[in-house]
Design a protein around this motif. Structure first.
Motif, PDB file in Angstrom:
ATOM      1  N   SER A   1      10.435  32.367  37.742  1.00  0.00           N
ATOM      2  CA  SER A   1      10.824  33.285  36.666  1.00  0.00           C
ATOM      3  C   SER A   1      12.312  33.158  36.357  1.00  0.00           C
ATOM      4  O   SER A   1      12.733  33.229  35.200  1.00  0.00           O
ATOM      5  CB  SER A   1      10.501  34.723  37.057  1.00  0.00           C
ATOM      6  OG  SER A   1       9.121  34.896  37.289  1.00  0.00           O
ATOM      7  N   ALA A   2      13.103  32.961  37.397  1.00  0.00           N
ATOM      8  CA  ALA A   2      14.555  32.871  37.219  1.00  0.00           C
ATOM      9  C   ALA A   2      14.953  31.659  36.383  1.00  0.00           C
ATOM     10  O   ALA A   2      15.989  31.688  35.701  1.00  0.00           O
ATOM     11  CB  ALA A   2      15.241  32.811  38.585  1.00  0.00           C
ATOM     12  N   VAL A   3      14.146  30.590  36.417  1.00  0.00           N
ATOM     13  CA  VAL A   3      14.473  29.383  35.643  1.00  0.00           C
ATOM     14  C   VAL A   3      13.592  29.258  34.400  1.00  0.00           C
ATOM     15  O   VAL A   3      13.543  28.209  33.761  1.00  0.00           O
ATOM     16  CB  VAL A   3      14.348  28.116  36.521  1.00  0.00           C
ATOM     17  CG1 VAL A   3      15.373  28.152  37.636  1.00  0.00           C
ATOM     18  CG2 VAL A   3      12.944  27.959  37.099  1.00  0.00           C
ATOM     19  N   GLY A   4      12.873  30.333  34.073  1.00  0.00           N
ATOM     20  CA  GLY A   4      12.107  30.357  32.836  1.00  0.00           C
ATOM     21  C   GLY A   4      10.753  29.679  32.879  1.00  0.00           C
ATOM     22  O   GLY A   4      10.140  29.445  31.834  1.00  0.00           O
ATOM     23  N   ARG A   5      10.239  29.397  34.073  1.00  0.00           N
ATOM     24  CA  ARG A   5       8.923  28.757  34.196  1.00  0.00           C
ATOM     25  C   ARG A   5       7.854  29.843  34.339  1.00  0.00           C
ATOM     26  O   ARG A   5       7.237  30.019  35.380  1.00  0.00           O
ATOM     27  CB  ARG A   5       8.904  27.814  35.397  1.00  0.00           C
ATOM     28  CG  ARG A   5       9.871  26.633  35.242  1.00  0.00           C
ATOM     29  CD  ARG A   5       9.918  25.791  36.502  1.00  0.00           C
ATOM     30  NE  ARG A   5      10.893  24.718  36.391  1.00  0.00           N
ATOM     31  CZ  ARG A   5      11.377  24.023  37.421  1.00  0.00           C
ATOM     32  NH1 ARG A   5      10.972  24.330  38.660  1.00  0.00           N
ATOM     33  NH2 ARG A   5      12.255  23.061  37.235  1.00  0.00           N
ATOM     34  N   TYR A   6       7.660  30.559  33.272  1.00  0.00           N
ATOM     35  CA  TYR A   6       6.790  31.732  33.314  1.00  0.00           C
ATOM     36  C   TYR A   6       5.313  31.369  33.468  1.00  0.00           C
ATOM     37  O   TYR A   6       4.552  32.103  34.110  1.00  0.00           O
ATOM     38  CB  TYR A   6       7.002  32.570  32.058  1.00  0.00           C
ATOM     39  CG  TYR A   6       8.417  33.083  31.955  1.00  0.00           C
ATOM     40  CD1 TYR A   6       8.910  34.002  32.874  1.00  0.00           C
ATOM     41  CD2 TYR A   6       9.280  32.627  30.946  1.00  0.00           C
ATOM     42  CE1 TYR A   6      10.218  34.464  32.799  1.00  0.00           C
ATOM     43  CE2 TYR A   6      10.580  33.095  30.862  1.00  0.00           C
ATOM     44  CZ  TYR A   6      11.044  34.006  31.785  1.00  0.00           C
ATOM     45  OH  TYR A   6      12.332  34.465  31.706  1.00  0.00           O
ATOM     46  N   GLU A   7       4.922  30.232  32.894  1.00  0.00           N
ATOM     47  CA  GLU A   7       3.521  29.833  33.013  1.00  0.00           C
ATOM     48  C   GLU A   7       3.147  29.626  34.482  1.00  0.00           C
ATOM     49  O   GLU A   7       2.095  30.064  34.942  1.00  0.00           O
ATOM     50  CB  GLU A   7       3.262  28.557  32.210  1.00  0.00           C
ATOM     51  CG  GLU A   7       1.790  28.134  32.202  1.00  0.00           C
ATOM     52  CD  GLU A   7       1.540  26.915  31.330  1.00  0.00           C
ATOM     53  OE1 GLU A   7       0.410  26.374  31.390  1.00  0.00           O
ATOM     54  OE2 GLU A   7       2.458  26.491  30.594  1.00  0.00           O
ATOM     55  N   ARG A   8       4.031  28.937  35.208  1.00  0.00           N
ATOM     56  CA  ARG A   8       3.790  28.712  36.641  1.00  0.00           C
ATOM     57  C   ARG A   8       3.824  30.031  37.404  1.00  0.00           C
ATOM     58  O   ARG A   8       3.027  30.251  38.326  1.00  0.00           O
ATOM     59  CB  ARG A   8       4.836  27.757  37.203  1.00  0.00           C
ATOM     60  CG  ARG A   8       4.697  27.471  38.691  1.00  0.00           C
ATOM     61  CD  ARG A   8       3.333  26.932  39.046  1.00  0.00           C
ATOM     62  NE  ARG A   8       3.212  26.636  40.476  1.00  0.00           N
ATOM     63  CZ  ARG A   8       2.062  26.595  41.138  1.00  0.00           C
ATOM     64  NH1 ARG A   8       0.918  26.836  40.502  1.00  0.00           N
ATOM     65  NH2 ARG A   8       2.038  26.321  42.422  1.00  0.00           N
ATOM     66  N   ALA A   9       4.724  30.921  37.032  1.00  0.00           N
ATOM     67  CA  ALA A   9       4.812  32.228  37.693  1.00  0.00           C
ATOM     68  C   ALA A   9       3.511  32.998  37.532  1.00  0.00           C
ATOM     69  O   ALA A   9       3.009  33.606  38.493  1.00  0.00           O
ATOM     70  CB  ALA A   9       5.975  33.033  37.123  1.00  0.00           C
ATOM     71  N   PHE A  10       2.923  32.953  36.335  1.00  0.00           N
ATOM     72  CA  PHE A  10       1.654  33.651  36.108  1.00  0.00           C
ATOM     73  C   PHE A  10       0.510  33.010  36.898  1.00  0.00           C
ATOM     74  O   PHE A  10      -0.381  33.708  37.402  1.00  0.00           O
ATOM     75  CB  PHE A  10       1.321  33.685  34.622  1.00  0.00           C
ATOM     76  CG  PHE A  10       2.036  34.770  33.863  1.00  0.00           C
ATOM     77  CD1 PHE A  10       1.842  36.103  34.183  1.00  0.00           C
ATOM     78  CD2 PHE A  10       2.919  34.458  32.844  1.00  0.00           C
ATOM     79  CE1 PHE A  10       2.495  37.118  33.491  1.00  0.00           C
ATOM     80  CE2 PHE A  10       3.586  35.454  32.147  1.00  0.00           C
ATOM     81  CZ  PHE A  10       3.380  36.781  32.474  1.00  0.00           C
ATOM     82  N   GLU A  11       0.528  31.679  37.014  1.00  0.00           N
ATOM     83  CA  GLU A  11      -0.501  30.998  37.814  1.00  0.00           C
ATOM     84  C   GLU A  11      -0.434  31.463  39.268  1.00  0.00           C
ATOM     85  O   GLU A  11      -1.471  31.707  39.907  1.00  0.00           O
ATOM     86  CB  GLU A  11      -0.297  29.482  37.745  1.00  0.00           C
ATOM     87  CG  GLU A  11      -0.621  28.849  36.405  1.00  0.00           C
ATOM     88  CD  GLU A  11      -0.265  27.373  36.365  1.00  0.00           C
ATOM     89  OE1 GLU A  11       0.324  26.876  37.361  1.00  0.00           O
ATOM     90  OE2 GLU A  11      -0.552  26.715  35.350  1.00  0.00           O
ATOM     91  N   LEU A  12       0.768  31.578  39.777  1.00  0.00           N
ATOM     92  CA  LEU A  12       0.955  32.013  41.158  1.00  0.00           C
ATOM     93  C   LEU A  12       0.530  33.467  41.344  1.00  0.00           C
ATOM     94  O   LEU A  12      -0.074  33.824  42.364  1.00  0.00           O
ATOM     95  CB  LEU A  12       2.422  31.828  41.567  1.00  0.00           C
ATOM     96  CG  LEU A  12       2.859  30.377  41.762  1.00  0.00           C
ATOM     97  CD1 LEU A  12       4.373  30.260  41.705  1.00  0.00           C
ATOM     98  CD2 LEU A  12       2.338  29.835  43.096  1.00  0.00           C
TER      99      LEU A  12
END
Length: 371
Positions: free
Chosen positions: A288-299
């Motif tokens: 989330s801190a680096v803007g990778r929100y798609e990966r954050a939601f997958e996790l």
């Protein structure tokens, strides 16, 4: 009751800091990443204190021996200790204390110091699980004294680590540091690789508590070399998660993601859901801190699935709260509100009024002051 555990590496406390603040991930607050709340004690195996007016161990240890007690045999004491271990493992630490104290009386009468040491191990774990930390510390110090008297260096290393962990959790950082440094010295002098790995990892936690993340990172990396030599996978996972915490606090996101990722993969293979969830929490914050929100939601989806498979409502609540925070961060307030409300419902189910107040306040602030 939330359990706290002593890690059973020769009965060892391998401190595991929480990666949450009051159940909420510190999304968007990386510089204030919460290293140390509490989770465990210790293999992983962090309690609501129970009211108890327990007699001090010393008083119980030295109470007058009656004639019937004098006839009790070592076999009876050994049986009591075994029963105590079984009671502790079955989730009855209060009963384990009763059995342990009876065994301790007999072992004292027999002058069996080794058995007394093992009994203090049991008592320390049981007291700490009940939130009776002062009595747990007392038992640990007595365990350490016996180990010193008998020149049992391995027992000294582990007792010192246990004691340092308890002191760290009590906020006595300097005392914890001095204690764990003594363990490092002993482990190094007697070439106890497992003890050195554990002690360096715990010293990393003390250093991180003091805010010196770069030094903590070096200590964790050194600890990993020892834990890998002994193929201590469980210890390696714990140290990797600690290292991920330090990288995150230092703002080193690439290494944060790589380290947590390695810990998550190993934890998944071992079926260690606790450390798996801890790794996911760190990864969500870092991505989330680096803007990778798609990966954050997958996790987060993985996190919620694991929580539901475990039928762990507390972890399910934590997942909903994390979803809410992430959607709030993205400005999707209707969805964030939905997840906050779902988390609030679970907090009511769990009768966790403190968490409910926190969640309601967060929701109210979001609705009043949308970013």
């Amino acid at each position: 009751m939330t359990q706290r555990h002593l890690l059973l590496e020769q009965t060892v406390l391998d401190f595991v800091p929480k990666t949450r603040r009051n159940g909420l991930l510190a999304l968007g607050q990386v510089k204030k990443f919460p290293f140390f709340c509490f989770y465990l004690l210790i293999v992983t195996s962090v309690l609501h204190p129970l009211a108890a007016n327990a007699v001090d161990i010393t008083e119980q240890l030295h109470r007058p021996l009656n004639s019937s007690f004098g006839r009790q045999s070592r076999d009876e004491a050994d049986a009591l200790l075994r029963v105590g271990e079984q009671q502790y493992a079955s989730g009855y630490p209060d009963k384990a204390i009763d059995s342990g104290l009876q065994a301790l009386d007999i072992y004292h009468w027999l002058s069996d110091y080794k058995a007394q040491g093992l009994t203090y191990d049991l008592l320390a774990r049981a007291y700490i699980q009940l939130g009776r930390d002062k009595e747990g510390e007392n038992a640990l110090r007595r365990r350490l004294a016996i180990a010193r008297d008998t020149q049992d260096f391995q027992a000294q290393i582990f007792a010192l680590n246990n004691l340092a962990t308890l002191l760290l959790q009590a906020g006595e950082t300097v005392a914890a540091g001095n204690t764990v440094q003594e363990a490092i010295t002993i482990a190094h002098n007697v070439k106890n690789i497992a003890g050195e790995g554990l002690s360096l990892s715990n010293f990393g936690l003390v250093t991180a508590r003091l805010g010196d993340y770069n030094k903590a990172i070096k200590l964790y990396e050194k600890a990993l070399t020892f834990r890998r030599q002994t193929r201590d996978t469980q210890g390696e996972i714990n140290t990797l998660n600690n290292l991920g915490d330090a990288y995150l606090a230092a703002g080193n996101y690439p290494d944060t993601i790589g380290t947590y990722g390695a810990a998550m993969g190993m934890a998944k293979i071992l079926g260690d859901r606790t450390n798996q969830l801890r790794s996911i929490d760190g990864l969500v914050t870092a991505h989330s801190a680096v803007g990778r929100y798609e990966r954050a939601f997958e996790l987060l989806q993985q996190r919620l699935i694991i929580s539901q498979e475990l039928q762990n409502q507390q972890e399910e609540l934590n997942s909903f709260a994390s979803y809410a925070q992430l959607y709030e961060q993205l400005g999707n307030y209707p969805t964030a509100r939905n997840f906050y409300e779902r988390a609030i419902i679970l907090s009511q189910t769990l009768e966790d009024s403190k968490q409910e107040i926190l969640l309601r306040d967060r929701l109210t602030q979001m609705l009043k002051n949308p970013k």
